[in-house]
Design an enzyme around this catalytic site. Sequence first.
Site, PDB file in Angstrom:
ATOM      1  N   GLU A  79      -5.259  -3.500 -75.896  1.00 14.81           N
ATOM      2  CA  GLU A  79      -5.572  -4.815 -76.447  1.00 14.81           C
ATOM      3  C   GLU A  79      -5.828  -4.684 -77.945  1.00 14.81           C
ATOM      4  O   GLU A  79      -5.629  -5.618 -78.709  1.00 14.81           O
ATOM      5  CB  GLU A  79      -6.810  -5.376 -75.739  1.00 14.81           C
ATOM      6  CG  GLU A  79      -7.205  -6.765 -76.152  1.00 14.81           C
ATOM      7  CD  GLU A  79      -8.360  -7.293 -75.327  1.00 14.81           C
ATOM      8  OE1 GLU A  79      -9.224  -7.958 -75.915  1.00 14.81           O
ATOM      9  OE2 GLU A  79      -8.410  -7.038 -74.108  1.00 14.81           O
ATOM     10  N   ARG A 120      -4.139 -12.889 -73.699  1.00 17.16           N
ATOM     11  CA  ARG A 120      -4.260 -12.005 -74.855  1.00 17.16           C
ATOM     12  C   ARG A 120      -3.005 -12.033 -75.735  1.00 17.16           C
ATOM     13  O   ARG A 120      -2.589 -11.024 -76.304  1.00 17.16           O
ATOM     14  CB  ARG A 120      -4.565 -10.567 -74.414  1.00 17.16           C
ATOM     15  CG  ARG A 120      -5.880 -10.411 -73.682  1.00 17.16           C
ATOM     16  CD  ARG A 120      -7.089 -10.789 -74.531  1.00 17.16           C
ATOM     17  NE  ARG A 120      -8.315 -10.744 -73.758  1.00 17.16           N
ATOM     18  CZ  ARG A 120      -8.797 -11.768 -73.046  1.00 17.16           C
ATOM     19  NH1 ARG A 120      -8.150 -12.929 -73.037  1.00 17.16           N
ATOM     20  NH2 ARG A 120      -9.914 -11.659 -72.360  1.00 17.16           N
ATOM     21  N   SER A 150     -13.217  -4.182 -75.464  1.00 12.79           N
ATOM     22  CA  SER A 150     -12.236  -3.827 -74.428  1.00 12.79           C
ATOM     23  C   SER A 150     -11.001  -3.227 -75.083  1.00 12.79           C
ATOM     24  O   SER A 150     -10.335  -3.890 -75.875  1.00 12.79           O
ATOM     25  CB  SER A 150     -11.846  -5.069 -73.621  1.00 12.79           C
ATOM     26  OG  SER A 150     -12.977  -5.599 -72.970  1.00 12.79           O
TER      27      SER A 150
END
Length: 341
Positions: free
Chosen positions: A324, A158, A228
């Site tokens: 995130e 990520r 998410s």
Amino acid sequence: MLSLKEFNTFGLSAYAKRLDIAESAESLLALWQKAKSEKQPVLLLGGGSNVLFTTNFEGTVILNRIMGIQQRETDESWHLHVGAGENWHELVCHSLKNQIYGLENLALIPGCSGAAPIQNIGAYGIEFRDVCEYVDVLNLETGEQTRLSVGECQFRYRDSIFKHKYKANHSIISVGLLLKKNWQPILNYGNLTRLSKDNVTPQQIFDSVCAMRTSKLPDPAITGNAGSFFKNPIVSAEVAAKIKENYPDSPQYSYTNGMFKLAAAWLIERCNLKGYRIGGASVHLRQALVLINQENATGKDVVLLAAYIRRQVISKFGVLLEPEVRFIGSKGEIDAVECIS
């Protein structure tokens, strides 16, 4: 002020002073430089699927709508050149329809193709870096265009160079994908493990991934969310072993350098937070990793909910969760971790 509600998948009622659309690198450059000359903050936005507006944005929002998919064939591979404004899932569908395989595991990930390298998006055993050949970047101050190879993108979990060196005053304008004709299925996660590696088809993987995602994740068109919300935390072997000792059923995945990746959704669920609500924001009942706009939520509601979740997980497991999702303040992106600490 112009509403940004339809341009962020959380469906938050945030506003901006101005909203422009860029359909080419040239128009993107001109719009950015015009806003800067007027001393306005500028926010570049794709699909708005990974952002949280914590308040109104006191400047210009530029929507990247650089479109186009070009494909080139060699003996061993397909090479796709994709405009940053192309919808990612529609790109996956396009490749499948044209018998170009390798993106199936990444089906139904929301957002535009230009956002894929920033986060190094990933799902069901595949990350963007596994299919990336290059990324084209525009320097918004000089107008210079640079092509970065997959190695130069510094992809990690990520993370990428686009969150660091190429974050300020740069914009991704296109991505290059390399998909090998010698297609090999990746069946390591979820219901994909039930499929036979010997005779599975790309279409079956695509269908299975779509079924898994729709069963767990709410449709942003119906229930506002950004997918998410937290990253899966990476911890030391010592921390992982301690959690495993106390919770033998805890999902853990071997990572690089002896580290382990934990499942953030499992940690949140074990804190009994499914359905927990602050204001109009709540934790999704089926997938604890997803925070939703249940009823006219504000950015502040989501921030307070995320902060509460973080505190509960620290208290129970001693593990720090990091968002995130990108947090956007009145002047631009702000530190998400600092915001919920």
